[in-house]
Design a protein around this motif. Structure first.
Motif, mmCIF file in Angstrom:
data_model
loop_
_atom_site.group_PDB
_atom_site.id
_atom_site.type_symbol
_atom_site.label_atom_id
_atom_site.label_comp_id
_atom_site.label_asym_id
_atom_site.label_seq_id
_atom_site.Cartn_x
_atom_site.Cartn_y
_atom_site.Cartn_z
ATOM 1 N N ARG A 209 -4.192 5.621 2.891
ATOM 2 C CA ARG A 209 -2.796 5.923 3.221
ATOM 3 C C ARG A 209 -2.612 5.743 4.716
ATOM 4 O O ARG A 209 -3.527 5.928 5.488
ATOM 5 C CB ARG A 209 -2.450 7.356 2.846
ATOM 6 N N ARG A 210 -1.415 5.421 5.085
ATOM 7 C CA ARG A 210 -1.135 5.319 6.525
ATOM 8 C C ARG A 210 -0.204 6.396 6.939
ATOM 9 O O ARG A 210 0.548 6.916 6.241
ATOM 10 C CB ARG A 210 -0.528 3.965 6.848
ATOM 11 N N ASP B 99 2.194 8.829 -6.505
ATOM 12 C CA ASP B 99 2.542 10.230 -6.259
ATOM 13 C C ASP B 99 3.668 10.679 -7.183
ATOM 14 O O ASP B 99 3.615 11.755 -7.762
ATOM 15 C CB ASP B 99 2.952 10.448 -4.802
ATOM 16 N N ARG C 256 -6.159 5.749 -9.684
ATOM 17 C CA ARG C 256 -5.201 4.868 -9.015
ATOM 18 C C ARG C 256 -5.712 3.464 -8.760
ATOM 19 O O ARG C 256 -4.938 2.596 -8.392
ATOM 20 C CB ARG C 256 -4.782 5.464 -7.669
ATOM 21 N N ARG D 297 0.840 -1.208 0.000
ATOM 22 C CA ARG D 297 0.000 0.000 0.000
ATOM 23 C C ARG D 297 0.875 1.258 0.000
ATOM 24 O O ARG D 297 0.627 2.201 -0.733
ATOM 25 C CB ARG D 297 -0.912 -0.029 1.218
ATOM 26 N N THR D 298 1.912 1.251 0.820
ATOM 27 C CA THR D 298 2.817 2.399 0.902
ATOM 28 C C THR D 298 3.559 2.577 -0.416
ATOM 29 O O THR D 298 3.653 3.693 -0.945
ATOM 30 C CB THR D 298 3.820 2.199 2.052
ATOM 31 N N HIS E 140 1.201 4.042 -3.132
ATOM 32 C CA HIS E 140 0.948 5.481 -3.018
ATOM 33 C C HIS E 140 2.180 6.293 -3.417
ATOM 34 O O HIS E 140 2.058 7.314 -4.106
ATOM 35 C CB HIS E 140 0.500 5.840 -1.602
ATOM 36 N N GLU F 249 -5.942 10.565 -7.976
ATOM 37 C CA GLU F 249 -6.583 9.624 -7.051
ATOM 38 C C GLU F 249 -7.628 8.759 -7.745
ATOM 39 O O GLU F 249 -7.671 7.551 -7.544
ATOM 40 C CB GLU F 249 -7.242 10.365 -5.882
#
Length: 77
Positions: A76-77, A55, A64, A47-48, A51, A61
């Motif tokens: 997002r975390r 980016d 994506r 996930r990280t 993103h 968005e």
């Protein structure tokens, strides 16, 4: 998000050939100057990585999450 989902999105959003090359070649500062592929191999959450890759490539968005518009976007975390 699992690795399988990450690669599925790479193929859908960037195209199978370009996306795999991008993940292997594009060095991302936010991932410690590693490629997406290296970051995943080093245990960074998909996930990280997703993103950060989106980016860096200025993917909006709404684009994506691939072709399945019912797919929930990982937060997002």
């Amino acid at each position: 998000m699992r690795n399988r989902e990450f690669w599925q999105l790479v193929d859908e959003v960037f195209g199978e050939r370009y996306g795999r090359t991008l993940a292997a070649d594009q060095v991302l500062g936010e991932l410690g100057d590693r490629t997406a592929w290296q970051a995943l191999e080093d245990g960074v959450e998909p996930r990280t990585v997703w993103h950060v890759l989106c980016d860096a490539m200025d993917v909006p968005e709404q684009q994506r999450w691939g072709t399945d518009h019912r797919r929930p976007a990982p937060p997002r975390r």
